[in-house]
Design an enzyme around this catalytic site. Structure first.
Site, PDB file in Angstrom:
ATOM      1  N   ASN A 218       0.770  -1.185  -0.004  1.00 22.27           N
ATOM      2  CA  ASN A 218      -0.078  -0.070  -0.129  1.00 22.27           C
ATOM      3  C   ASN A 218       0.863   1.326  -0.126  1.00 22.27           C
ATOM      4  O   ASN A 218       0.373   2.347   0.415  1.00 22.27           O
ATOM      5  CB  ASN A 218      -1.087   0.192   1.117  1.00 22.27           C
ATOM      6  CG  ASN A 218      -0.337  -0.132   2.407  1.00 22.27           C
ATOM      7  OD1 ASN A 218       0.947  -0.169   2.562  1.00 22.27           O
ATOM      8  ND2 ASN A 218      -1.109  -0.131   3.476  1.00 22.27           N
TER       9      ASN A 218
ATOM     10  N   HIS B 252       4.190   3.767   4.623  1.00 20.56           N
ATOM     11  CA  HIS B 252       3.547   3.621   6.017  1.00 20.56           C
ATOM     12  C   HIS B 252       3.536   5.135   6.609  1.00 20.56           C
ATOM     13  O   HIS B 252       4.244   6.193   6.078  1.00 20.56           O
ATOM     14  CB  HIS B 252       5.067   3.200   6.627  1.00 20.56           C
ATOM     15  CG  HIS B 252       4.757   3.201   8.169  1.00 20.56           C
ATOM     16  ND1 HIS B 252       4.126   2.306   8.956  1.00 20.56           N
ATOM     17  CD2 HIS B 252       5.250   4.050   9.141  1.00 20.56           C
ATOM     18  CE1 HIS B 252       4.045   2.477  10.055  1.00 20.56           C
ATOM     19  NE2 HIS B 252       4.971   3.693  10.321  1.00 20.56           N
TER      20      HIS B 252
HETATM   21  N1  UDP Z   1      -1.418  -5.230   6.097  1.00 22.10           N
HETATM   22  C1  UDP Z   1      -1.669  -6.491   5.653  1.00 22.10           C
HETATM   23  N2  UDP Z   1      -2.706  -6.959   5.745  1.00 22.10           N
HETATM   24  C2  UDP Z   1      -3.800  -6.606   6.372  1.00 22.10           C
HETATM   25  C3  UDP Z   1      -3.594  -5.273   7.277  1.00 22.10           C
HETATM   26  C4  UDP Z   1      -2.317  -4.576   7.138  1.00 22.10           C
HETATM   27  O1  UDP Z   1      -0.699  -6.757   4.579  1.00 22.10           O
HETATM   28  O2  UDP Z   1      -4.842  -7.145   6.603  1.00 22.10           O
HETATM   29  C5  UDP Z   1       0.113  -4.563   6.022  1.00 22.10           C
HETATM   30  C6  UDP Z   1       0.082  -3.382   5.253  1.00 22.10           C
HETATM   31  O3  UDP Z   1       1.074  -2.998   4.593  1.00 22.10           O
HETATM   32  C7  UDP Z   1      -0.236  -2.238   6.349  1.00 22.10           C
HETATM   33  C8  UDP Z   1       0.880  -2.904   7.345  1.00 22.10           C
HETATM   34  O4  UDP Z   1       0.565  -4.297   7.495  1.00 22.10           O
HETATM   35  O5  UDP Z   1       0.201  -0.927   5.892  1.00 22.10           O
HETATM   36  C9  UDP Z   1       0.519  -2.524   8.871  1.00 22.10           C
HETATM   37  O6  UDP Z   1      -0.789  -2.499   9.085  1.00 22.10           O
HETATM   38  P1  UDP Z   1      -1.563  -1.226   9.963  1.00 22.10           P
HETATM   39  O7  UDP Z   1      -2.837  -2.258  10.416  1.00 22.10           O
HETATM   40  O8  UDP Z   1      -0.902  -0.832  11.049  1.00 22.10           O
HETATM   41  O9  UDP Z   1      -1.715  -0.372   8.759  1.00 22.10           O
HETATM   42  P2  UDP Z   1      -1.250   1.015   8.455  1.00 22.10           P
HETATM   43  O10 UDP Z   1      -0.946   1.852   9.713  1.00 22.10           O
HETATM   44  O11 UDP Z   1      -0.237   0.905   7.680  1.00 22.10           O
HETATM   45  O12 UDP Z   1      -2.549   1.620   7.918  1.00 22.10           O
HETATM   46 MG    MG Z   2      -0.223   0.964  11.388  1.00 25.73          MG
END
Ligand code: UDP
Ligand code: MG
Length: 138
Positions: A113, A116
């Site tokens: 995505n 970060h």
């Molecule tokens: N991610 C994933 N599958 C999921 C949720 C998250 O691969 O179901 C990955 C995605 O790259 C995400 C990262 O893990 O950015 C960290 O997750 P988080 O929930 O912290 O999301 P963020 O804070 O990046 O929006």
């Molecule tokens: Mg996060």
């Protein structure tokens, strides 16, 4: 409300040569770059960075992905930086990210995505210190 957040431009976005376009979006949104570098995380470093997620089903895949190619790591400064940056990047899943957000434009998928963004002032400081010493910040 803190004035710094931490970001990474993730491997697939660096590979796709979206670094410049993403940094431009960040600067136009009013963030100042305090520190920045290109780094290829080892699997061990990526595992440590994402340790809070170590119980999640996507953890191993996330570590493999984030250590699979170089990233751009940066500390960004702006008033209310954490919330303001989360708004700029959009929802974790690009399918839910609002039009005009960085993830809506550049993310490939829920996992790949593009960027970060820290989720709290406390984590912004922890993540910034994970990647940068005080004398690398200007
Ligand atoms: N991610 C994933 N599958 C999921 C949720 C998250 O691969 O179901 C990955 C995605 O790259 C995400 C990262 O893990 O950015 C960290 O997750 P988080 O929930 O912290 O999301 P963020 O804070 O990046 O929006
Ligand atoms: Mg996060």
């Amino acid at each position: 409300m803190g004035n710094i957040t931490f970001t990474m431009i993730k491997p697939e976005a660096v590979e796709a040569k979206n670094t410049g376009a993403i940094l431009k979006r960040i600067e136009i949104a009013g963030f100042r770059i305090v520190a920045m570098k290109k780094v290829h995380l080892t699997a061990e470093r990526a595992a440590k960075f994402y340790e809070v997620h170590n119980e999640k089903p996507f953890y191993n895949e996330l570590v493999e992905y984030m250590s699979g190619g170089p990233i751009i790591a940066a500390i960004l400064e702006k008033d209310d930086a954490v919330a303001s940056f989360r708004e700029l990047i959009g929802a974790t899943n690009p399918a839910d990210a609002k039009e005009g957000t960085i993830r809506a434009e550049f993310a490939e998928s829920l996992s790949k995505n593009a960027v970060h963004g820290s989720d709290s002032d406390e984590n912004a400081h922890i993540e910034s210190s994970f990647h940068f010493s005080d004398d690398e910040r200007f």
